[in-house]
Design an enzyme around this catalytic site. Structure first.
Site, PDB file in Angstrom:
ATOM      1  N   SER A  83      41.743  35.113  44.518  1.00 50.25           N
ATOM      2  CA  SER A  83      41.222  36.343  43.915  1.00 50.25           C
ATOM      3  C   SER A  83      40.008  36.175  43.031  1.00 50.25           C
ATOM      4  CB  SER A  83      42.332  37.038  43.116  1.00 50.25           C
ATOM      5  OG  SER A  83      43.321  37.537  43.973  1.00 50.25           O
ATOM      6  N   SER A 104      41.754  39.960  44.361  1.00 45.85           N
ATOM      7  CA  SER A 104      42.141  41.117  43.594  1.00 45.85           C
ATOM      8  C   SER A 104      41.218  41.411  42.425  1.00 45.85           C
ATOM      9  CB  SER A 104      43.559  40.894  43.065  1.00 45.85           C
ATOM     10  OG  SER A 104      43.592  39.759  42.204  1.00 45.85           O
ATOM     11  N   LYS A 124      39.064  41.977  33.745  1.00 41.83           N
ATOM     12  CA  LYS A 124      39.918  42.487  34.830  1.00 41.83           C
ATOM     13  C   LYS A 124      41.130  43.193  34.245  1.00 41.83           C
ATOM     14  CE  LYS A 124      42.452  40.779  38.938  1.00 41.83           C
ATOM     15  NZ  LYS A 124      42.863  39.570  39.684  1.00 41.83           N
TER      16      LYS A 124
END
Lengths: 420, 420
Positions: free
Chosen positions: A164, A140, A71
């Site tokens: 997330s 996210s 990420k």
């Protein structure tokens, strides 16, 4: 669109039944075929990846050359790291985050960076849900969940501050694992809230996240059996009315399946101390975000999205007294939760209020995740069920703080029961 | 060599009895006079400081233009940040650490960066003890303690992972305050151990660190009185035999003084669970350091000092099982310590085994500090006593987790009693 099974592929790599080059090419082919539509990756260097697959010495490592994605809220020395913000476009951190270092040390091959929302907060990213391109992948950790779902990479790193990891995993139909707070080091990432930000993992099945977590941490987190029937608490909370009818149906189906598989189902009403803790998650998150993003808010306010700017503006009005009281409420909640885990081995609840939202106005709600992030206990999105719209509908298993192997093993039990 | 009193000066600034320019010039004059010998500062920009003193809008702020210094393990956007390592020579972080942002928001004027040992570990720095230039200032916050002691700055930020605030404060004869874990955000610093690294403050007297901490955090941590006689636990530990005869004499003198001032003295033997916690501090610190400095250790090993290299080499052999067990022992210790604070309001113990060591082979031992860093509770070095060699000999007050105002108020009581 078949997901890549991290554990099986790593074992094949270790035994020489495939090569890092071949596995990498499988990933790159999936990316070439699908990522123009999905938009999971924001940085990718196929040439560097191929050079590493050819030249890397993976002998004796657990991952043996297995590709992984990171990420883009997490620092990498070989690929740019933009934290989902134009402020950091092209930024090159000096060092890999320790969790990336752990994956590399275990023989992982860093394939690319996956899309995060702006500073891992709520603004939707460009990523689309690979299960249905008109729908949100959640956030996210949008890109990490989507990349695993689309068979582009066997496992990916993400982070969770509210929901997330578990929420996008549920929406994209992959396993998402938020370990106990600080089991994976949270250094070298863009902090939003230091008491909440937690590194997590995405992979196809529970055994795959357990395998990856074992490799990264050097702990044995592999799935184990149970001597006696495990007690699974079916949780009732004040938020349950916000879950859709098919989310309720999926959770009930999971309960029936796990009971049929031999577990004991124990109805549990969330104690009021934990309802209170749920209610203060935002106070803790936002007070800390106003400090963690103080430099951006002070010096680069115009470069923040309107939503984040307004959110930080409101956050900076939270008083230290309100924050300190919220922290005390959280502590009390952790104490009560510890007691609750004397009665059950795990809790089962919603991963999200429903399947992935249509369109890209929102990444969905973390309402069923935020309490567990604050509690710091392990949670796993278990996949295998489907909503009325045919999209994946996960269920969330909550384990005891520090007992990650037990939590993963119970999640594997639920996963297996659902699949029957 | 008179120390600058942060609280008095800030009040004079607020009331217009002095100006930021005049205070800054006092600091710069002290630095010009003494720092060639002391070596407290590693980065200083007098022109920028003067511009800020002239142009800054400090109206309505708590610090009203008060200069402060920042240990060079903490990021600053306007001054280079080298973490005490040649690897980071000339490094310019993009952002101020949030704690620096808090000081600036409170009207502080950033004067310069103070010397840290290499990555805030044990290798002695070039800084000398301003009380006697042939002696160590202690570490790792060497420059911050020395700068305050030498009257170069009214307050300074430092960090403690073992004993890096309390020990140099004791050696240099200043007040050192390690707040409750995470009362000051520990972001934007070079991490050594995330469960231990704690931001701290140096200033002349207890009221000055309390004043600065109030300004930075927005909490009221000012000194308050006591309705009933406070109970001060005089601690006996397994390490007491390692303290020098004059350290014992100083601690006994402090106990007599505080008793004469009306406090109740309660002899306390450190419970075995806390002795056990003391013994595992190094396991937690070093396991985390091997991860936190993984990038440097992997990619820049030759640029590390021989001592740190060897230490990290050994640290990387600590097993996750040993670390997890150490964390459990630490947790048990915190529980027992909570119970102990039912019997006493504070503990009084050694700040260091003696006065500052002669020469620069070592920064001294954190043996009397590391347990409290692991426990996360507030500790304060109280100054005012002297060793047989005429150098400062501090005593350490240990307060209850999260009760920083009470800890500071009790420390002020001890400080006042000693001074009588």
């Amino acid at each position: 669109m078949t997901m890549l099974k991290a554990r099986e592929i790593a074992l094949a790599l270790r035994e020489g039944r495939t090569t890092p080059h071949d596995v990498l090419e499988t990933c790159l082919a999936a990316i070439a075929e699908r990522d123009a539509n999905v938009g999971a990756f924001c940085a990718l260097d196929p040439a560097a990846g191929r050079a590493k697959a050819r030249g890397g010495d993976f002998g004796g490592t657990a991952l043996a050359g297995l590709p992984f994605a990171v990420k883009d809220i997490i620092d990498t020395r070989d690929l740019p790291t933009a934290y989902g913000s134009p402020l950091f476009a092209g930024y090159r951190p000096r060092a890999d985050a320790p969790v990336v270092g752990q994956a590399l040390r275990a023989g992982g091959l860093l394939l690319g960076k996956t899309v995060t929302t702006e500073f891992a907060f709520l603004k939707p990213s460009q990523t689309r849900n690979p299960r249905r391109l008109t729908h949100s992948p959640g956030g996210s950790s949008s890109g990490s969940a989507a990349a695993v779902a689309a068979g582009m990479v066997p496992f990916a790193l993400g982070t969770q501050t509210g929901g997330s990891v578990v929420r996008p995993a549920s929406y994209c139909g992959v396993t998402g694992y938020k370990p106990t707070y600080r089991l994976l080091p949270a250094l070298g990432m863009k902090t939003f809230s230091w008491h909440l930000d937690t590194m997590g993992l995405f992979a196809a099945r529970v055994t795959d996240v357990a395998f990856a977590a074992s490799a990264l941490t050097g702990r044995d987190l592999s799935i184990e059996g149970f001597g006696t029937a495990p007690r699974i608490g079916m949780l009732a909370t004040a938020r349950d009315a916000s879950a859709s009818a098919d989310a309720h149906a999926a959770l009930a189906a999971a309960a029936r399946a796990v009971e049929a598989a031999g577990a004991r189902i124990v109805p549990i009403t969330l104690p009021e101390e934990l309802e209170a803790a749920d209610a203060v998650h935002g106070t803790i998150q936002d007070f800390e975000a106003a400090l963690a993003l103080m430099d951006e808010f002070t010096h680069h306010r115009a470069a923040l999205s309107e939503g984040l700017r307004a959110h930080l503006e409101a956050a900076s009005a939270i008083t230290p007294e309100a924050y300190d009281e919220a922290r005390r409420i959280g502590k009390r909640g952790r104490h009560v939760l510890g007691t609750l885990f004397g009665e059950v081995d795990a809790l089962l609840t919603f991963s999200a209020p429903g399947t992935a939202p249509e369109g890209f106005a929102s990444t969905g709600s973390p309402m069923f995740n935020r309490l567990w992030t604050l509690m710091g206990c392990p949670t796993i999105n278990i996949t295998g069920l489907t909503g009325a719209d045919g999209l994946p509908m996960g269920v969330q298993l909550v384990g005891r703080f520090g007992r990650d192997r037990a939590a993963l093993s119970l999640a594997a039990l639920v996963e297996g029961a659902i699949a029957v």
